[in-house]
Design a protein around this motif. Structure first.
Motif, PDB file in Angstrom:
ATOM      1  N   GLU A 235      31.081  34.743  74.448  1.00 55.98           N
ATOM      2  CA  GLU A 235      31.382  33.531  73.692  1.00 55.98           C
ATOM      3  C   GLU A 235      31.136  33.713  72.194  1.00 55.98           C
ATOM      4  O   GLU A 235      31.534  32.880  71.388  1.00 55.98           O
ATOM      5  N   LEU A 236      30.459  34.804  71.839  1.00 56.16           N
ATOM      6  CA  LEU A 236      30.109  35.062  70.437  1.00 56.16           C
ATOM      7  C   LEU A 236      29.402  33.843  69.838  1.00 56.16           C
ATOM      8  O   LEU A 236      29.612  33.492  68.676  1.00 56.16           O
ATOM      9  N   SER A 237      28.581  33.238  70.659  1.00 55.21           N
ATOM     10  CA  SER A 237      27.970  31.969  70.289  1.00 55.21           C
ATOM     11  C   SER A 237      27.005  32.059  69.117  1.00 55.21           C
ATOM     12  O   SER A 237      26.704  31.056  68.468  1.00 55.21           O
ATOM     13  N   HIS A 238      26.521  33.277  68.834  1.00 53.59           N
ATOM     14  CA  HIS A 238      25.546  33.438  67.749  1.00 53.59           C
ATOM     15  C   HIS A 238      26.207  33.640  66.391  1.00 53.59           C
ATOM     16  O   HIS A 238      25.534  33.728  65.369  1.00 53.59           O
ATOM     17  N   ILE A 239      27.549  33.719  66.375  1.00 52.98           N
ATOM     18  CA  ILE A 239      28.277  34.008  65.134  1.00 52.98           C
ATOM     19  C   ILE A 239      28.982  32.764  64.626  1.00 52.98           C
ATOM     20  O   ILE A 239      29.648  32.061  65.391  1.00 52.98           O
ATOM     21  N   GLN A 240      28.852  32.489  63.344  1.00 51.70           N
ATOM     22  CA  GLN A 240      29.591  31.387  62.744  1.00 51.70           C
ATOM     23  C   GLN A 240      31.019  31.834  62.444  1.00 51.70           C
ATOM     24  O   GLN A 240      31.245  32.975  62.020  1.00 51.70           O
ATOM     25  N   PRO A 241      32.030  30.979  62.659  1.00 50.72           N
ATOM     26  CA  PRO A 241      33.432  31.338  62.423  1.00 50.72           C
ATOM     27  C   PRO A 241      33.792  31.295  60.941  1.00 50.72           C
ATOM     28  O   PRO A 241      34.665  30.544  60.509  1.00 50.72           O
ATOM     29  N   TRP A 242      33.114  32.095  60.172  1.00 52.86           N
ATOM     30  CA  TRP A 242      33.306  32.130  58.717  1.00 52.86           C
ATOM     31  C   TRP A 242      33.540  33.579  58.316  1.00 52.86           C
ATOM     32  O   TRP A 242      32.671  34.426  58.486  1.00 52.86           O
ATOM     33  N   ILE A 243      34.747  33.901  57.823  1.00 51.48           N
ATOM     34  CA  ILE A 243      35.101  35.292  57.517  1.00 51.48           C
ATOM     35  C   ILE A 243      35.208  35.482  56.011  1.00 51.48           C
ATOM     36  O   ILE A 243      35.993  34.806  55.344  1.00 51.48           O
ATOM     37  N   SER A 244      34.442  36.410  55.494  1.00 56.95           N
ATOM     38  CA  SER A 244      34.534  36.708  54.065  1.00 56.95           C
ATOM     39  C   SER A 244      35.675  37.687  53.825  1.00 56.95           C
ATOM     40  O   SER A 244      36.274  38.221  54.760  1.00 56.95           O
ATOM     41  N   ASP A 245      36.017  37.911  52.580  1.00 63.31           N
ATOM     42  CA  ASP A 245      36.983  38.971  52.233  1.00 63.31           C
ATOM     43  C   ASP A 245      36.464  39.669  50.992  1.00 63.31           C
ATOM     44  O   ASP A 245      35.957  39.028  50.076  1.00 63.31           O
ATOM     45  N   SER A 246      36.579  40.993  50.997  1.00 61.42           N
ATOM     46  CA  SER A 246      35.988  41.784  49.918  1.00 61.42           C
ATOM     47  C   SER A 246      36.963  42.113  48.789  1.00 61.42           C
ATOM     48  O   SER A 246      36.607  42.825  47.857  1.00 61.42           O
ATOM     49  N   GLY A 247      38.189  41.607  48.880  1.00 61.06           N
ATOM     50  CA  GLY A 247      39.112  41.744  47.753  1.00 61.06           C
ATOM     51  C   GLY A 247      40.367  42.546  48.010  1.00 61.06           C
ATOM     52  O   GLY A 247      41.422  42.268  47.428  1.00 61.06           O
ATOM     53  N   GLU A 248      40.290  43.566  48.888  1.00 58.88           N
ATOM     54  CA  GLU A 248      41.440  44.450  49.055  1.00 58.88           C
ATOM     55  C   GLU A 248      42.656  43.728  49.628  1.00 58.88           C
ATOM     56  O   GLU A 248      43.798  44.049  49.298  1.00 58.88           O
ATOM     57  N   GLY A 249      42.426  42.737  50.502  1.00 58.37           N
ATOM     58  CA  GLY A 249      43.541  41.974  51.054  1.00 58.37           C
ATOM     59  C   GLY A 249      44.274  41.192  49.978  1.00 58.37           C
ATOM     60  O   GLY A 249      45.503  41.138  49.954  1.00 58.37           O
ATOM     61  N   SER A 288      34.955  38.141  62.554  1.00 57.34           N
ATOM     62  CA  SER A 288      33.664  38.364  61.893  1.00 57.34           C
ATOM     63  C   SER A 288      32.876  39.434  62.625  1.00 57.34           C
ATOM     64  O   SER A 288      32.262  40.317  62.006  1.00 57.34           O
ATOM     65  N   ALA A 289      32.912  39.405  63.963  1.00 58.13           N
ATOM     66  CA  ALA A 289      32.206  40.413  64.758  1.00 58.13           C
ATOM     67  C   ALA A 289      32.796  41.797  64.546  1.00 58.13           C
ATOM     68  O   ALA A 289      32.071  42.791  64.429  1.00 58.13           O
ATOM     69  N   MET A 290      34.136  41.908  64.483  1.00 58.32           N
ATOM     70  CA  MET A 290      34.783  43.205  64.247  1.00 58.32           C
ATOM     71  C   MET A 290      34.378  43.780  62.896  1.00 58.32           C
ATOM     72  O   MET A 290      34.072  44.968  62.778  1.00 58.32           O
ATOM     73  N   ARG A 291      34.388  42.944  61.851  1.00 56.39           N
ATOM     74  CA  ARG A 291      34.026  43.424  60.520  1.00 56.39           C
ATOM     75  C   ARG A 291      32.589  43.940  60.495  1.00 56.39           C
ATOM     76  O   ARG A 291      32.282  44.942  59.859  1.00 56.39           O
ATOM     77  N   ASN A 292      31.716  43.256  61.217  1.00 55.57           N
ATOM     78  CA  ASN A 292      30.325  43.697  61.288  1.00 55.57           C
ATOM     79  C   ASN A 292      30.213  45.004  62.045  1.00 55.57           C
ATOM     80  O   ASN A 292      29.452  45.897  61.660  1.00 55.57           O
ATOM     81  N   GLN A 293      31.020  45.167  63.109  1.00 59.31           N
ATOM     82  CA  GLN A 293      30.948  46.371  63.936  1.00 59.31           C
ATOM     83  C   GLN A 293      31.404  47.612  63.175  1.00 59.31           C
ATOM     84  O   GLN A 293      30.767  48.650  63.226  1.00 59.31           O
ATOM     85  N   PHE A 294      32.542  47.527  62.458  1.00 57.02           N
ATOM     86  CA  PHE A 294      33.054  48.755  61.839  1.00 57.02           C
ATOM     87  C   PHE A 294      32.498  49.021  60.452  1.00 57.02           C
ATOM     88  O   PHE A 294      32.405  50.171  60.029  1.00 57.02           O
ATOM     89  N   GLY A 295      32.138  47.978  59.726  1.00 59.83           N
ATOM     90  CA  GLY A 295      31.716  48.210  58.349  1.00 59.83           C
ATOM     91  C   GLY A 295      30.324  47.737  58.007  1.00 59.83           C
ATOM     92  O   GLY A 295      29.886  47.887  56.864  1.00 59.83           O
ATOM     93  N   GLY A 296      29.648  47.132  58.972  1.00 62.01           N
ATOM     94  CA  GLY A 296      28.337  46.593  58.662  1.00 62.01           C
ATOM     95  C   GLY A 296      28.394  45.389  57.744  1.00 62.01           C
ATOM     96  O   GLY A 296      27.397  45.012  57.130  1.00 62.01           O
ATOM     97  N   HIS A 297      29.592  44.768  57.637  1.00 61.61           N
ATOM     98  CA  HIS A 297      29.747  43.610  56.765  1.00 61.61           C
ATOM     99  C   HIS A 297      28.901  42.448  57.290  1.00 61.61           C
ATOM    100  O   HIS A 297      28.788  42.237  58.496  1.00 61.61           O
ATOM    101  N   THR A 298      28.344  41.690  56.379  1.00 62.49           N
ATOM    102  CA  THR A 298      27.491  40.565  56.751  1.00 62.49           C
ATOM    103  C   THR A 298      28.304  39.505  57.487  1.00 62.49           C
ATOM    104  O   THR A 298      29.424  39.179  57.103  1.00 62.49           O
ATOM    105  N   MET A 299      27.748  38.990  58.583  1.00 61.44           N
ATOM    106  CA  MET A 299      28.387  37.875  59.254  1.00 61.44           C
ATOM    107  C   MET A 299      27.390  36.728  59.330  1.00 61.44           C
ATOM    108  O   MET A 299      26.190  36.947  59.462  1.00 61.44           O
ATOM    109  N   LYS A 300      27.907  35.526  59.215  1.00 62.10           N
ATOM    110  CA  LYS A 300      27.040  34.369  59.298  1.00 62.10           C
ATOM    111  C   LYS A 300      26.723  34.084  60.751  1.00 62.10           C
ATOM    112  O   LYS A 300      27.630  34.014  61.589  1.00 62.10           O
TER     113      LYS A 300
END
Length: 303
Positions: A235-249, A288-300
């Motif tokens: 359920e990914l219940s511990h993750i907030q549905p908030w996705i940051s972007d680092s600029g490249e997109g 958000s979970a994928m970004r954290n998995q591959f890049g260590g990006h912060t997730m809320k």
């Protein structure tokens, strides 16, 4: 080979570790001096407390590799480094800088006789184990100088790296790479969101991920990471549905507009990230979970 690495964060630190394992001499500097000291305790890294001190420990042609955040901090660091370098020395920017900035910096350093290479580096927190994909822009002569370092970072001596074009081309291709990544992640997220919505099927999304990972048309590293993310909490219940972007997109979409090249999937994926900051969605939690998995990006996460 001896290299001075500036920026020993998650990726920079793991790059230093791969170089040390390959037998290179690595001088390391980070504004957080404890990071360099930690790496020194792990192996043979030579910690320094200033950029000038790091450059003084190099022999010509001197190679300084930067892994610092894009923008002003990169430009300030490059300027500071260049003050201590001379003709035929090499500066490599391995961060996610804007390719337009890289082209300008290359021109400015060329006037001083200093070579500049822009290196797009992909691999995230998994690079230490899997190796890094490296796209370099700049002059061939300067590129040849750093090939031993590139080979030690790449998945193998013959795969995952190359000189892709003139100055700016390395960071340009990495920008496009990240734009494609946006689109791929969005497609996965939408599909999983649809599956998750059919409560009557009671689908085991981790099981499905494991099935798809083997021989399916959509098998990929991102799918591997989805499986990891879903293993203990579907359920990914511990993750907030908030996705940051680092600029490249944003840069990718802007460049598509400038070149009159349609990029609807990448643009839509970027705007979906903006939308995530206003909605509650399973798809956004998965991205958000994928970004954290591959890049260590912060997730809320939920408190």
């Amino acid at each position: 080979m001896k290299v001075f690495l500036i920026g020993l964060g998650k990726m920079g630190g793991n790059m230093a570790r791969r170089w040390l394992l390959a037998g290179h001499d690595v001088i390391g500097y980070d504004r957080d001096t404890t990071v360099a000291e930690k790496l020194a305790n792990e192996g043979r890294l030579i910690p320094v407390t200033s950029i000038a001190d790091g450059v003084s420990k190099l022999s010509k042609p001197r190679v300084v590799w930067l892994m610092v955040p894009a923008g002003k901090v990169t430009e300030d660091t490059i300027f500071q480094v260049s003050q201590s370098l001379s003709k035929d020395d090499v500066i490599v920017d391995g961060g996610n800088s804007n390719f337009n900035d890289s082209m300008r910096i290359a021109r400015e350093l060329t006037e001083k006789g200093i070579h500049f290479l822009d290196a797009g580096v992909s691999g995230g927190v998994w690079g230490l184990k899997e190796g890094y994909s490296i796209m370099v822009g700049g002059e061939e002569a300067a590129f040849k100088t750093i090939i031993p370092l590139i080979k030690s970072l790449a998945p193998s001596e013959t795969t995952g790296w190359g000189l892709v074009g003139p100055s700016g081309a390395g960071h340009f291709t990495k920008m496009v790479h990240n734009g494609i990544e946006y689109g791929m992640m969005e497609a996965f997220a939408e599909g999983y969101d649809l599956m998750q919505s059919r409560k009557d099927f009671d689908l085991d999304l981790h099981q499905i991920s494991e099935i798809w990972r083997h021989s399916s048309v959509i098998r990929s590293w991102l799918l591997d990471l989805i499986s990891l993310a879903l293993e203990n909490d579907q359920e990914l219940s511990h993750i907030q549905p908030w996705i940051s972007d680092s600029g490249e997109g944003r840069w990718t979409v802007n460049e598509a507009i400038k070149q009159d090249v349609p990029a609807p999937a990448i643009a839509a994926a970027l705007f979906r990230r903006f939308d995530s900051r206003e909605e509650n969605s399973y798809a956004y939690r998965l991205i958000s979970a994928m970004r954290n998995q591959f890049g260590g990006h912060t997730m809320k996460t939920e408190k």
